[in-house]
Design a protein around this motif. Sequence first.
Motif, mmCIF file in Angstrom:
data_model
loop_
_atom_site.group_PDB
_atom_site.id
_atom_site.type_symbol
_atom_site.label_atom_id
_atom_site.label_comp_id
_atom_site.label_asym_id
_atom_site.label_seq_id
_atom_site.Cartn_x
_atom_site.Cartn_y
_atom_site.Cartn_z
ATOM 1 N N SER A 47 9.735 2.212 11.022
ATOM 2 C CA SER A 47 8.863 3.412 10.261
ATOM 3 C C SER A 47 9.954 4.130 9.293
ATOM 4 O O SER A 47 11.286 3.963 9.570
ATOM 5 N N GLY A 48 9.356 4.365 8.051
ATOM 6 C CA GLY A 48 10.075 4.975 7.127
ATOM 7 C C GLY A 48 9.256 4.681 5.650
ATOM 8 O O GLY A 48 8.001 4.473 5.585
ATOM 9 N N PHE A 49 10.073 5.235 4.832
ATOM 10 C CA PHE A 49 9.505 5.386 3.627
ATOM 11 C C PHE A 49 9.987 4.206 2.560
ATOM 12 O O PHE A 49 11.440 4.364 2.532
ATOM 13 N N TYR A 50 9.376 3.333 2.169
ATOM 14 C CA TYR A 50 10.103 2.059 1.517
ATOM 15 C C TYR A 50 9.982 2.145 -0.025
ATOM 16 O O TYR A 50 8.818 2.465 -0.468
ATOM 17 N N LEU A 51 10.896 2.047 -0.600
ATOM 18 C CA LEU A 51 11.036 2.259 -2.095
ATOM 19 C C LEU A 51 11.324 0.946 -2.687
ATOM 20 O O LEU A 51 12.335 0.440 -2.531
ATOM 21 N N CYS A 52 10.571 0.355 -3.569
ATOM 22 C CA CYS A 52 10.755 -0.546 -4.756
ATOM 23 C C CYS A 52 11.416 -0.053 -5.915
ATOM 24 O O CYS A 52 11.048 0.882 -6.177
ATOM 25 N N PRO A 85 0.737 -1.344 0.079
ATOM 26 C CA PRO A 85 -0.006 -0.182 0.116
ATOM 27 C C PRO A 85 0.800 1.159 0.176
ATOM 28 O O PRO A 85 2.039 1.107 0.290
ATOM 29 N N ALA A 86 0.373 2.329 -0.297
ATOM 30 C CA ALA A 86 1.192 3.673 -0.420
ATOM 31 C C ALA A 86 1.400 4.126 1.157
ATOM 32 O O ALA A 86 2.278 4.871 1.459
ATOM 33 N N THR A 87 0.203 3.748 1.873
ATOM 34 C CA THR A 87 0.357 4.322 3.337
ATOM 35 C C THR A 87 -0.017 3.156 4.222
ATOM 36 O O THR A 87 -0.821 2.628 4.006
ATOM 37 N N LEU A 88 0.551 2.989 5.356
ATOM 38 C CA LEU A 88 0.130 2.126 6.214
ATOM 39 C C LEU A 88 0.632 2.622 7.741
ATOM 40 O O LEU A 88 1.755 2.941 7.958
ATOM 41 N N VAL A 89 -0.190 2.196 8.608
ATOM 42 C CA VAL A 89 -0.023 2.712 9.989
ATOM 43 C C VAL A 89 -0.319 1.203 10.804
ATOM 44 O O VAL A 89 -1.150 0.812 10.579
ATOM 45 N N GLN A 90 0.961 0.770 11.351
ATOM 46 C CA GLN A 90 0.860 -0.647 12.263
ATOM 47 C C GLN A 90 1.419 -0.477 13.443
ATOM 48 O O GLN A 90 2.035 0.252 13.931
ATOM 49 N N PRO A 91 0.764 -1.356 14.351
ATOM 50 C CA PRO A 91 1.236 -1.161 15.817
ATOM 51 C C PRO A 91 2.397 -2.104 15.907
ATOM 52 O O PRO A 91 2.725 -3.021 15.286
ATOM 53 N N VAL A 92 3.326 -1.695 16.977
ATOM 54 C CA VAL A 92 4.453 -2.444 17.198
ATOM 55 C C VAL A 92 4.352 -4.090 17.398
ATOM 56 O O VAL A 92 3.201 -4.300 18.113
#
Lengths: 112, 112
Positions: free
Chosen positions: A86-91, A8-15
């Motif tokens: 956490s961060g911006f992941y790029l393929c 997904p473009a944006t994702l918020v996940q718990p630890v």
Amino acid sequence: SQTIHQWPATLVQPVGSPLSLECTVEGTSNPNLYWYRQAAGRGLQLLFYSVGIGQISSEVPQNLSASRPQDRQFILSSKKLLLSDSGFYLCAWSSLIAGELFFGEGSRLTVL
Amino acid sequence: GESVGLHLPTLSVQEGDNSIINCAYSNSASDYFIWYKQESGKGPQFIIDIRSNMDKRQGQRVTVLLNKTVKHLSLQIAATQPGDSAVYFCAENNKGYSTLTFGKGTMLLVSP
């Protein structure tokens, strides 16, 4: 023409939760595939790259893993996320050794 | 969008000025170099590349200069436009398989 999609473009996940980011490339065969991570205000850090199905090279030890189940599919996973993930992941993909990389639009992961 | 601009060196120019963004690379064995442009929240886009057997390469409004003696790379943008505002990364290749090593980036701000 070649295209690269990641989601997904944006994702918020718990630890402690799992992660799966997916990337697919269209319009080319046998691409080299890459996962990079970009922390805020920093450059790009290479995490994994693959030169073929089932082949994965890891650049840095970490909480993440990668898989390439199909020629044009690259998946980034984690079993238990950490805050530091956490961060911006790029393929990205390339067709040549020592050639240009083509990047996807990125997936922004926030771990809370 | 992605806050990649925080803590980055910043170059501020007026529209119409020429911009020069500099990069020092680390490995004298690097044989391929690329400049990428990254707009907020997006993946990096290729601007121009150069191989180590060259010292200058020109594109549309952009020129890359390579000085191997001092391991220095620069990107010159002619007649800078507001749309050029972005973070610019240099990248070097010295491992093959397009495993590029990226610099930390420079933010270019263009005022109209």
